[in-house]
Design a protein around this motif. Structure first.
Motif, PDB file in Angstrom:
ATOM      1  N   THR A   1       0.847  -1.185   0.000  1.00 51.43           N
ATOM      2  CA  THR A   1       0.000   0.000   0.000  1.00 51.43           C
ATOM      3  C   THR A   1       0.886   1.239   0.000  1.00 51.43           C
ATOM      4  O   THR A   1       1.990   1.241   0.540  1.00 51.43           O
ATOM      5  CB  THR A   1      -0.932   0.043   1.225  1.00 51.43           C
TER       6      THR A   1
ATOM      7  N   LYS B   1       0.557   5.886  -0.532  1.00 48.55           N
ATOM      8  CA  LYS B   1      -0.236   7.087  -0.751  1.00 48.55           C
ATOM      9  C   LYS B   1       0.570   7.996  -1.666  1.00 48.55           C
ATOM     10  O   LYS B   1       1.730   8.305  -1.387  1.00 48.55           O
ATOM     11  CB  LYS B   1      -0.540   7.787   0.571  1.00 48.55           C
TER      12      LYS B   1
ATOM     13  N   ILE C   1      -2.942   0.370  -4.023  1.00 50.08           N
ATOM     14  CA  ILE C   1      -2.749  -1.006  -3.564  1.00 50.08           C
ATOM     15  C   ILE C   1      -2.186  -1.786  -4.742  1.00 50.08           C
ATOM     16  O   ILE C   1      -2.773  -1.785  -5.822  1.00 50.08           O
ATOM     17  CB  ILE C   1      -4.068  -1.655  -3.098  1.00 50.08           C
TER      18      ILE C   1
ATOM     19  N   ASN D   1      -4.803   6.719  -2.785  1.00 55.75           N
ATOM     20  CA  ASN D   1      -4.369   5.497  -2.109  1.00 55.75           C
ATOM     21  C   ASN D   1      -4.131   4.422  -3.153  1.00 55.75           C
ATOM     22  O   ASN D   1      -4.974   4.200  -4.020  1.00 55.75           O
ATOM     23  CB  ASN D   1      -5.430   5.036  -1.105  1.00 55.75           C
TER      24      ASN D   1
END
Length: 71
Positions: free
Chosen positions: A27, A29, A45, A43
């Protein structure tokens, strides 16, 4: 879920995690600029090993630029 190509700067070091099934994912940002000039947080992933490794290799505030990753 939105599938998109974005570019910007990694806001902080990406984090590797493990899912319930024991499979790793990453993950992150990313700070990016919208068409109107305002900054937005996105965000991210990643599940593909190549994408995960690429994100983990970056440090905070380094550029994230999408490229094709062959796996």
């Amino acid at each position: 879920m939105i599938d998109a190509l974005i570019q910007g700067k990694l806001h902080a070091k990406a984090q590797q995690r493990t899912g319930k099934a024991g499979r790793p994912f990453v993950t992150a940002k990313v700070t990016t600029m919208a068409k109107d000039g305002n900054a937005q947080f996105v965000n991210v992933i990643a599940f593909a090993p190549g994408a995960c490794n690429a994100l983990l290799a970056l440090g905070a505030w380094e550029m994230v630029i999408p490229t094709k990753i062959n796996e």
